[in-house]
Write a protein that holds these residues in place. Sequence first.
Motif, PDB file in Angstrom:
ATOM      1  N   GLY A 122     -12.630  10.027 -33.269  1.00 56.90           N
ATOM      2  CA  GLY A 122     -13.437   9.026 -32.593  1.00 56.90           C
ATOM      3  C   GLY A 122     -14.388   9.630 -31.574  1.00 56.90           C
ATOM      4  N   ILE A 123     -13.945  10.685 -30.889  1.00 55.93           N
ATOM      5  CA  ILE A 123     -14.823  11.338 -29.914  1.00 55.93           C
ATOM      6  C   ILE A 123     -16.006  11.990 -30.612  1.00 55.93           C
ATOM      7  N   VAL A 150      -5.490  10.161 -43.801  1.00 61.07           N
ATOM      8  CA  VAL A 150      -6.943  10.181 -43.995  1.00 61.07           C
ATOM      9  C   VAL A 150      -7.551   8.826 -43.645  1.00 61.07           C
ATOM     10  N   ALA A 151      -6.886   7.751 -44.062  1.00 60.26           N
ATOM     11  CA  ALA A 151      -7.394   6.408 -43.762  1.00 60.26           C
ATOM     12  C   ALA A 151      -7.382   6.139 -42.265  1.00 60.26           C
ATOM     13  N   VAL A 152      -6.319   6.562 -41.569  1.00 66.20           N
ATOM     14  CA  VAL A 152      -6.227   6.331 -40.127  1.00 66.20           C
ATOM     15  C   VAL A 152      -7.318   7.090 -39.387  1.00 66.20           C
ATOM     16  N   VAL A 153      -7.527   8.353 -39.753  1.00 64.17           N
ATOM     17  CA  VAL A 153      -8.561   9.154 -39.085  1.00 64.17           C
ATOM     18  C   VAL A 153      -9.946   8.588 -39.378  1.00 64.17           C
ATOM     19  N   ALA A 154     -10.186   8.154 -40.603  1.00 63.34           N
ATOM     20  CA  ALA A 154     -11.492   7.578 -40.944  1.00 63.34           C
ATOM     21  C   ALA A 154     -11.744   6.294 -40.164  1.00 63.34           C
ATOM     22  N   ILE A 155     -10.715   5.477 -40.002  1.00 61.76           N
ATOM     23  CA  ILE A 155     -10.874   4.246 -39.229  1.00 61.76           C
ATOM     24  C   ILE A 155     -11.222   4.559 -37.780  1.00 61.76           C
ATOM     25  N   GLY A 156     -10.573   5.564 -37.203  1.00 61.91           N
ATOM     26  CA  GLY A 156     -10.906   5.955 -35.837  1.00 61.91           C
ATOM     27  C   GLY A 156     -12.338   6.417 -35.695  1.00 61.91           C
ATOM     28  N   THR A 157     -12.836   7.119 -36.703  1.00 63.18           N
ATOM     29  CA  THR A 157     -14.226   7.587 -36.665  1.00 63.18           C
ATOM     30  C   THR A 157     -15.196   6.426 -36.725  1.00 63.18           C
ATOM     31  N   VAL A 158     -14.958   5.474 -37.616  1.00 63.34           N
ATOM     32  CA  VAL A 158     -15.862   4.330 -37.775  1.00 63.34           C
ATOM     33  C   VAL A 158     -15.860   3.462 -36.521  1.00 63.34           C
ATOM     34  N   PHE A 159     -14.702   3.283 -35.918  1.00 60.41           N
ATOM     35  CA  PHE A 159     -14.630   2.449 -34.720  1.00 60.41           C
ATOM     36  C   PHE A 159     -15.439   3.042 -33.579  1.00 60.41           C
ATOM     37  N   MET A 182     -20.210  10.675 -30.572  1.00 61.54           N
ATOM     38  CA  MET A 182     -21.408  11.456 -30.266  1.00 61.54           C
ATOM     39  C   MET A 182     -22.405  11.398 -31.412  1.00 61.54           C
ATOM     40  N   GLY A 183     -21.904  11.496 -32.631  1.00 65.55           N
ATOM     41  CA  GLY A 183     -22.802  11.433 -33.783  1.00 65.55           C
ATOM     42  C   GLY A 183     -23.472  10.080 -33.928  1.00 65.55           C
ATOM     43  N   PHE A 184     -22.717   9.009 -33.759  1.00 66.55           N
ATOM     44  CA  PHE A 184     -23.289   7.673 -33.896  1.00 66.55           C
ATOM     45  C   PHE A 184     -24.235   7.350 -32.741  1.00 66.55           C
ATOM     46  N   MET A 190      -3.424  11.196 -32.548  1.00 71.10           N
ATOM     47  CA  MET A 190      -4.267  12.132 -31.811  1.00 71.10           C
ATOM     48  C   MET A 190      -5.466  12.561 -32.646  1.00 71.10           C
ATOM     49  N   ALA A 191      -5.234  12.780 -33.945  1.00 69.20           N
ATOM     50  CA  ALA A 191      -6.349  13.144 -34.828  1.00 69.20           C
ATOM     51  C   ALA A 191      -7.365  12.008 -34.918  1.00 69.20           C
ATOM     52  N   SER A 192      -6.870  10.769 -34.935  1.00 66.80           N
ATOM     53  CA  SER A 192      -7.778   9.627 -34.979  1.00 66.80           C
ATOM     54  C   SER A 192      -8.612   9.534 -33.709  1.00 66.80           C
ATOM     55  N   ASP A 193      -7.990   9.774 -32.554  1.00 64.01           N
ATOM     56  CA  ASP A 193      -8.736   9.747 -31.292  1.00 64.01           C
ATOM     57  C   ASP A 193      -9.765  10.877 -31.227  1.00 64.01           C
ATOM     58  N   ALA A 194      -9.385  12.064 -31.696  1.00 63.18           N
ATOM     59  CA  ALA A 194     -10.326  13.186 -31.689  1.00 63.18           C
ATOM     60  C   ALA A 194     -11.515  12.909 -32.607  1.00 63.18           C
TER      61      ALA A 194
END
Length: 267
Positions: free
Chosen positions: A114-115, A161-170, A119-121, A108-112
């Motif tokens: 990503g949202i 941390v790695a999982v959340v960062a991957i979600g952000t980059v994707f 918007m930032g990207f 859920m943190a990774s999906d959040a």
Amino acid sequence: MKRSSSGYSSGGSSGGSPRPSINPSSPQLRPTATPPPPSPRKRQGSVQSYDRAAKGRATAVFGLAFVPNLALAYALIKPIRYTLAFWLPYYLRKELNFPEVTVAYLLMASDAAGIVGGMGFSIALDRFFLGQLFVPLAGVLAVLLLTLGSLGGAGIAANGVAVVAIGTVFSGLELIGSGATAGCVTETVGGSQSATLPAICSLVNGCGSVGSLVAVMFVSALVEVIGWRGLFRSAALSAVVAGCLLIPTMTRAGSTPHARRMKLKAD
């Protein structure tokens, strides 16, 4: 009867009113040369390519600048996304023995993330060229995948941390298949956005879907052969190749959409 310089007679008839006389040599009757049509601007991607794309010929879209790069890059990026979506929960739960509740919160943190990252990207894509956003993100994704594959039993915090960062980059890399990216392509090569945007989006997303189908079908077999660490390394390699394909999009003619809007306001 005398002729004037304008080609009409100055004499009159018995009725008193002058009657014009047509002079074949008059300048008004001389044929004028038809000006040549303006030559079309030579830009990357031809108008003919846009015409064919507008008529629904999918193969014509490959003739547009940067479209093959984006389609192939998305075909390499999208399988990584689907592989993580289907197999990351299993990896965290079965391989790393994380509690189910912890796995759910991490996802859920990774999906959040990503949202928020999406918007930032999206704002960044408005202010930078295509490759200036996608090439660094592909490199960062490769590093994060290698990191996640090597962490193993490092603990919940490090892996989280790695999982959340991957979600952000994707969230940024998935803009490759968006209408914003297709709009940048049409601004680069010229042409009708209303006719070309759907064709570009369909082609890029279609290539990504085909790649995802192939990847998901063979993930379990790959894990049995090369293991989880090998799977993450393979995904990192795919990200690097996708980044290399996007290098030609790092610069392009013209300016960014944000710079053009600022120029219009200044004018």
